[in-house]
Design a protein around this motif. Structure first.
Motif, PDB file in Angstrom:
ATOM      1  N   ASP A  59      28.651  30.491  11.634  1.00  0.00           N
ATOM      2  CA  ASP A  59      29.094  29.355  12.440  1.00  0.00           C
ATOM      3  C   ASP A  59      29.775  29.853  13.712  1.00  0.00           C
ATOM      4  OD1 ASP A  59      31.530  30.221  11.562  1.00  0.00           O
ATOM      5  OD2 ASP A  59      32.132  28.348  10.645  1.00  0.00           O
ATOM      6  N   ARG A  60      30.217  28.940  14.537  1.00  0.00           N
ATOM      7  CA  ARG A  60      30.744  29.299  15.857  1.00  0.00           C
ATOM      8  C   ARG A  60      32.045  30.077  15.795  1.00  0.00           C
ATOM      9  NH1 ARG A  60      34.719  25.645  17.220  1.00  0.00           N
ATOM     10  NH2 ARG A  60      34.773  23.830  15.889  1.00  0.00           N
ATOM     11  N   THR A  65      32.620  29.332   6.325  1.00  0.00           N
ATOM     12  CA  THR A  65      33.261  28.025   6.188  1.00  0.00           C
ATOM     13  C   THR A  65      33.067  27.506   4.770  1.00  0.00           C
ATOM     14  OG1 THR A  65      32.814  27.557   8.495  1.00  0.00           O
ATOM     15  CG2 THR A  65      33.349  25.688   7.097  1.00  0.00           C
ATOM     16  N   ILE A  66      34.168  27.161   4.105  1.00  0.00           N
ATOM     17  CA  ILE A  66      34.125  26.597   2.759  1.00  0.00           C
ATOM     18  C   ILE A  66      34.796  25.237   2.821  1.00  0.00           C
ATOM     19  CG2 ILE A  66      34.883  26.850   0.372  1.00  0.00           C
ATOM     20  CD1 ILE A  66      34.919  29.866   0.872  1.00  0.00           C
ATOM     21  N   HIS A  67      34.114  24.219   2.311  1.00  0.00           N
ATOM     22  CA  HIS A  67      34.691  22.884   2.307  1.00  0.00           C
ATOM     23  C   HIS A  67      35.849  22.829   1.326  1.00  0.00           C
ATOM     24  CE1 HIS A  67      31.752  20.757   4.815  1.00  0.00           C
ATOM     25  NE2 HIS A  67      30.947  21.700   4.399  1.00  0.00           N
ATOM     26  N   PRO A  68      36.953  22.185   1.685  1.00  0.00           N
ATOM     27  CA  PRO A  68      38.137  22.157   0.818  1.00  0.00           C
ATOM     28  C   PRO A  68      37.894  21.512  -0.539  1.00  0.00           C
ATOM     29  CG  PRO A  68      38.635  21.228   2.975  1.00  0.00           C
ATOM     30  CD  PRO A  68      37.180  21.529   2.945  1.00  0.00           C
ATOM     31  N   GLU A  69      36.933  20.587  -0.626  1.00  0.00           N
ATOM     32  CA  GLU A  69      36.697  19.945  -1.919  1.00  0.00           C
ATOM     33  C   GLU A  69      36.022  20.878  -2.915  1.00  0.00           C
ATOM     34  OE1 GLU A  69      33.662  18.694   1.141  1.00  0.00           O
ATOM     35  OE2 GLU A  69      35.802  18.423   0.998  1.00  0.00           O
ATOM     36  N   LEU A  70      35.564  22.053  -2.476  1.00  0.00           N
ATOM     37  CA  LEU A  70      34.983  23.037  -3.383  1.00  0.00           C
ATOM     38  C   LEU A  70      36.026  23.985  -3.956  1.00  0.00           C
ATOM     39  CD1 LEU A  70      31.711  23.949  -1.456  1.00  0.00           C
ATOM     40  CD2 LEU A  70      31.970  22.438  -3.410  1.00  0.00           C
ATOM     41  N   LEU A  71      37.285  23.819  -3.573  1.00  0.00           N
ATOM     42  CA  LEU A  71      38.356  24.694  -4.045  1.00  0.00           C
ATOM     43  C   LEU A  71      39.155  24.008  -5.136  1.00  0.00           C
ATOM     44  CD1 LEU A  71      39.603  25.997  -0.589  1.00  0.00           C
ATOM     45  CD2 LEU A  71      37.967  27.077  -2.130  1.00  0.00           C
ATOM     46  N   ASP A  72      39.630  24.817  -6.095  1.00  0.00           N
ATOM     47  CA  ASP A  72      40.475  24.256  -7.149  1.00  0.00           C
ATOM     48  C   ASP A  72      41.935  24.269  -6.690  1.00  0.00           C
ATOM     49  OD1 ASP A  72      41.174  26.916  -7.301  1.00  0.00           O
ATOM     50  OD2 ASP A  72      40.382  27.228  -9.318  1.00  0.00           O
ATOM     51  N   ALA A  73      42.864  23.979  -7.613  1.00  0.00           N
ATOM     52  CA  ALA A  73      44.282  23.897  -7.259  1.00  0.00           C
ATOM     53  C   ALA A  73      44.849  25.240  -6.813  1.00  0.00           C
ATOM     54  CB  ALA A  73      45.084  23.365  -8.450  1.00  0.00           C
ATOM     55  N   GLY A  75      43.167  27.427  -4.996  1.00  0.00           N
ATOM     56  CA  GLY A  75      42.513  27.839  -3.760  1.00  0.00           C
ATOM     57  C   GLY A  75      41.276  28.682  -3.980  1.00  0.00           C
ATOM     58  N   GLN A  76      40.794  28.777  -5.207  1.00  0.00           N
ATOM     59  CA  GLN A  76      39.593  29.538  -5.527  1.00  0.00           C
ATOM     60  C   GLN A  76      38.401  28.585  -5.628  1.00  0.00           C
ATOM     61  OE1 GLN A  76      39.712  32.862  -5.656  1.00  0.00           O
ATOM     62  NE2 GLN A  76      41.886  32.679  -5.164  1.00  0.00           N
ATOM     63  N   LEU A  77      37.196  29.128  -5.455  1.00  0.00           N
ATOM     64  CA  LEU A  77      36.001  28.300  -5.597  1.00  0.00           C
ATOM     65  C   LEU A  77      35.932  27.752  -7.017  1.00  0.00           C
ATOM     66  CD1 LEU A  77      33.202  30.256  -3.720  1.00  0.00           C
ATOM     67  CD2 LEU A  77      34.144  28.052  -3.140  1.00  0.00           C
ATOM     68  N   THR A  78      35.628  26.485  -7.143  1.00  0.00           N
ATOM     69  CA  THR A  78      35.569  25.846  -8.455  1.00  0.00           C
ATOM     70  C   THR A  78      34.353  26.334  -9.232  1.00  0.00           C
ATOM     71  OG1 THR A  78      35.558  23.754  -9.614  1.00  0.00           O
ATOM     72  CG2 THR A  78      34.325  23.827  -7.575  1.00  0.00           C
ATOM     73  N   GLN A  79      34.496  26.434 -10.542  1.00  0.00           N
ATOM     74  CA  GLN A  79      33.406  26.850 -11.411  1.00  0.00           C
ATOM     75  C   GLN A  79      32.749  25.655 -12.092  1.00  0.00           C
ATOM     76  OE1 GLN A  79      32.306  29.999 -11.482  1.00  0.00           O
ATOM     77  NE2 GLN A  79      33.862  30.442  -9.947  1.00  0.00           N
ATOM     78  N   GLU A  80      33.183  24.446 -11.762  1.00  0.00           N
ATOM     79  CA  GLU A  80      32.637  23.241 -12.363  1.00  0.00           C
ATOM     80  C   GLU A  80      31.228  22.975 -11.840  1.00  0.00           C
ATOM     81  OE1 GLU A  80      35.247  20.056 -11.409  1.00  0.00           O
ATOM     82  OE2 GLU A  80      36.994  21.009 -12.311  1.00  0.00           O
ATOM     83  N   ASP A  81      30.432  22.292 -12.687  1.00  0.00           N
ATOM     84  CA  ASP A  81      29.118  21.851 -12.235  1.00  0.00           C
ATOM     85  C   ASP A  81      29.312  20.761 -11.188  1.00  0.00           C
ATOM     86  OD1 ASP A  81      27.755  23.561 -13.893  1.00  0.00           O
ATOM     87  OD2 ASP A  81      27.668  22.111 -15.540  1.00  0.00           O
ATOM     88  N   LEU A  82      28.523  20.834 -10.133  1.00  0.00           N
ATOM     89  CA  LEU A  82      28.634  19.870  -9.052  1.00  0.00           C
ATOM     90  C   LEU A  82      27.505  18.858  -9.129  1.00  0.00           C
ATOM     91  CD1 LEU A  82      29.473  22.325  -6.159  1.00  0.00           C
ATOM     92  CD2 LEU A  82      31.068  20.952  -7.489  1.00  0.00           C
ATOM     93  N   LEU A  83      27.807  17.634  -8.824  1.00  0.00           N
ATOM     94  CA  LEU A  83      26.806  16.579  -8.787  1.00  0.00           C
ATOM     95  C   LEU A  83      26.030  16.691  -7.482  1.00  0.00           C
ATOM     96  CD1 LEU A  83      25.615  13.935  -9.926  1.00  0.00           C
ATOM     97  CD2 LEU A  83      27.371  12.736  -8.624  1.00  0.00           C
ATOM     98  N   THR A  84      24.720  16.738  -7.594  1.00  0.00           N
ATOM     99  CA  THR A  84      23.880  16.788  -6.395  1.00  0.00           C
ATOM    100  C   THR A  84      22.930  15.605  -6.414  1.00  0.00           C
ATOM    101  OG1 THR A  84      22.249  18.183  -7.485  1.00  0.00           O
ATOM    102  CG2 THR A  84      23.977  19.293  -6.224  1.00  0.00           C
ATOM    103  N   VAL A  85      22.562  15.147  -5.265  1.00  0.00           N
ATOM    104  CA  VAL A  85      21.643  14.025  -5.116  1.00  0.00           C
ATOM    105  C   VAL A  85      20.481  14.489  -4.265  1.00  0.00           C
ATOM    106  CG1 VAL A  85      21.377  11.673  -4.266  1.00  0.00           C
ATOM    107  CG2 VAL A  85      23.542  12.392  -5.262  1.00  0.00           C
TER     108      VAL A  85
END
Length: 101
Positions: A59-60, A65-73, A75-85
């Motif tokens: 990116d510029r 860049t990591i979206h904040p909603e992908l981080l757990d409490a 500050g690490q990347l979440t290991q949960e399954d994510l819902l995709t559409v």
């Protein structure tokens, strides 16, 4: 007094309009200078030669860049399954309920 204000108001209005127009062009000029163009690389006086070169696939900012909603409490990347559409496009075949494919 009223006649003086009626003559002075258009002049003040015009002066404010010109000042704001000038400021708008200055801001737009800074935005245009922020985007490097092919002829600007290493050009004298452009100020871009001293900046680090950004890789084309990043990116510029040059940072990952990591979206904040992908981080757990913590500050690490979440290991949960994510819902995709997934939205189907017009060029795909419609799914038939008894179709094995």
């Amino acid at each position: 007094m009223n006649a003086l204000l009626s003559q002075l108001f258009p002049l003040l209005y015009g002066a404010c309009f010109l000042a704001l127009l000038w400021q708008a062009f200055k801001v737009m000029g800074q935005g245009f200078k922020a985007i490097p163009r092919p002829g600007d690389q290493g050009a004298a006086g452009s100020g871009l030669a001293s900046q680090p070169q950004v890789q084309p696939n990043s990116d510029r900012t040059g940072r990952l860049t990591i979206h904040p909603e992908l981080l757990d409490a913590d500050g690490q990347l979440t290991q949960e399954d994510l819902l995709t559409v997934r939205f189907s496009g017009d060029n795909e075949q419609p799914a038939v309920p008894g179709d094995p494919s």
